[in-house]
Design an enzyme around this catalytic site. Structure first.
Site, PDB file in Angstrom:
ATOM      1  N   ASP A 284       1.113  -0.973  -0.322  1.00 59.37           N
ATOM      2  CA  ASP A 284      -0.112   0.188   0.054  1.00 59.37           C
ATOM      3  C   ASP A 284       1.175   1.315   0.348  1.00 59.37           C
ATOM      4  OD1 ASP A 284      -3.517   0.307   0.996  1.00 59.37           O
ATOM      5  OD2 ASP A 284      -1.891   2.493   0.665  1.00 59.37           O
ATOM      6  N   ILE A 285       0.604   2.186  -0.493  1.00 57.80           N
ATOM      7  CA  ILE A 285       1.264   3.398  -1.177  1.00 57.80           C
ATOM      8  C   ILE A 285       1.137   4.203   0.376  1.00 57.80           C
ATOM      9  CG2 ILE A 285      -0.633   4.714  -2.112  1.00 57.80           C
ATOM     10  CD1 ILE A 285       1.190   5.420  -4.266  1.00 57.80           C
TER      11      ILE A 285
ATOM     12  N   ASN B 236     -13.264  -1.939   2.180  1.00 56.49           N
ATOM     13  CA  ASN B 236     -14.184  -1.834   2.714  1.00 56.49           C
ATOM     14  C   ASN B 236     -14.761  -1.485   1.671  1.00 56.49           C
ATOM     15  OD1 ASN B 236     -12.905  -0.796   4.604  1.00 56.49           O
ATOM     16  ND2 ASN B 236     -10.865   0.180   4.316  1.00 56.49           N
TER      17      ASN B 236
ATOM     18  N   VAL C 269     -11.234   3.627  -3.838  1.00 59.18           N
ATOM     19  CA  VAL C 269      -9.997   2.712  -5.261  1.00 59.18           C
ATOM     20  C   VAL C 269     -12.212   1.366  -5.294  1.00 59.18           C
ATOM     21  CG1 VAL C 269      -8.746   1.550  -6.037  1.00 59.18           C
ATOM     22  CG2 VAL C 269      -8.341   3.022  -4.420  1.00 59.18           C
TER      23      VAL C 269
ATOM     24  N   HIS D  86     -10.718  -4.901  -3.455  1.00 59.23           N
ATOM     25  CA  HIS D  86      -9.282  -5.131  -3.141  1.00 59.23           C
ATOM     26  C   HIS D  86      -9.437  -5.302  -1.455  1.00 59.23           C
ATOM     27  CE1 HIS D  86      -9.837  -0.875  -2.859  1.00 59.23           C
ATOM     28  NE2 HIS D  86      -9.394  -1.089  -1.112  1.00 59.23           N
TER      29      HIS D  86
ATOM     30  N   HIS E 294      -7.061  -5.327   2.255  1.00 61.28           N
ATOM     31  CA  HIS E 294      -6.238  -4.997   2.892  1.00 61.28           C
ATOM     32  C   HIS E 294      -5.877  -6.298   4.090  1.00 61.28           C
ATOM     33  CE1 HIS E 294      -6.891  -0.267   2.382  1.00 61.28           C
ATOM     34  NE2 HIS E 294      -8.314  -1.119   1.774  1.00 61.28           N
TER      35      HIS E 294
END
Ligand code: AMP
Ligand code: ZN
Length: 115
Positions: free
Chosen positions: A31-32, A88, A97, A101, A103
């Site tokens: 993750d950025i 989420n 986003v 996805h 996390h």
């Protein structure tokens, strides 16, 4: 592939990302904006907008996501200490986003309930 989807662009190789794992169904990238010492995103290659867009055809994929979560946690070295897998969904769920996805967070004690 969906136009203007940042994760589809990463999957296509048009935007760089740091991968720790990939296979025919998913990518796992750093993750950025990490929220834990280990924070990865498990991203299906298939563009699915949200959890609400899943169908029974995706059941194997989602099972695979959790298999990969455990494998990465084990390989990186935080599986035994414990970790968290989070999806989420939609605005109030914290989704930013619009490509599904998961996390994968580890490396610190998690709190409950999450914010
Ligand atoms: P969510 O808010 O659940 O939709 O999560 C989106 C996550 O994607 C956030 O944790 C962001 O930090 C992360 N993110 C956004 N752009 C990138 C990127 N280019 N590379 C890696 N992670 C990203
Ligand atoms: Zn996408």
């Amino acid at each position: 592939m969906s136009d203007n989807c940042i994760f589809c662009k990463i999957i296509a190789g048009d935007i760089p990302a740091r991968y720790v794992y990939e296979d025919e169904l998913v990518l796992v990238l750093e993750d950025i904006n990490p929220q834990a010492p280990h924070h990865y995103l498990i991203v299906p290659r298939k563009h699915i907008r949200t959890t609400l867009d899943l169908t029974t055809a995706d059941n194997e994929l989602i099972g695979h996501v959790f298999q990969v979560a455990g494998k990465v946690a084990h390989d990186v070295g935080f599986a035994d200490d414990g970790f968290r897998v989070i999806n989420n969904c939609n605005e109030a769920g914290g989704q930013t986003v619009w490509h599904i996805h998961f996390h994968l967070l580890g490396g610190r004690d998690m709190t409950w309930p999450p914010g």
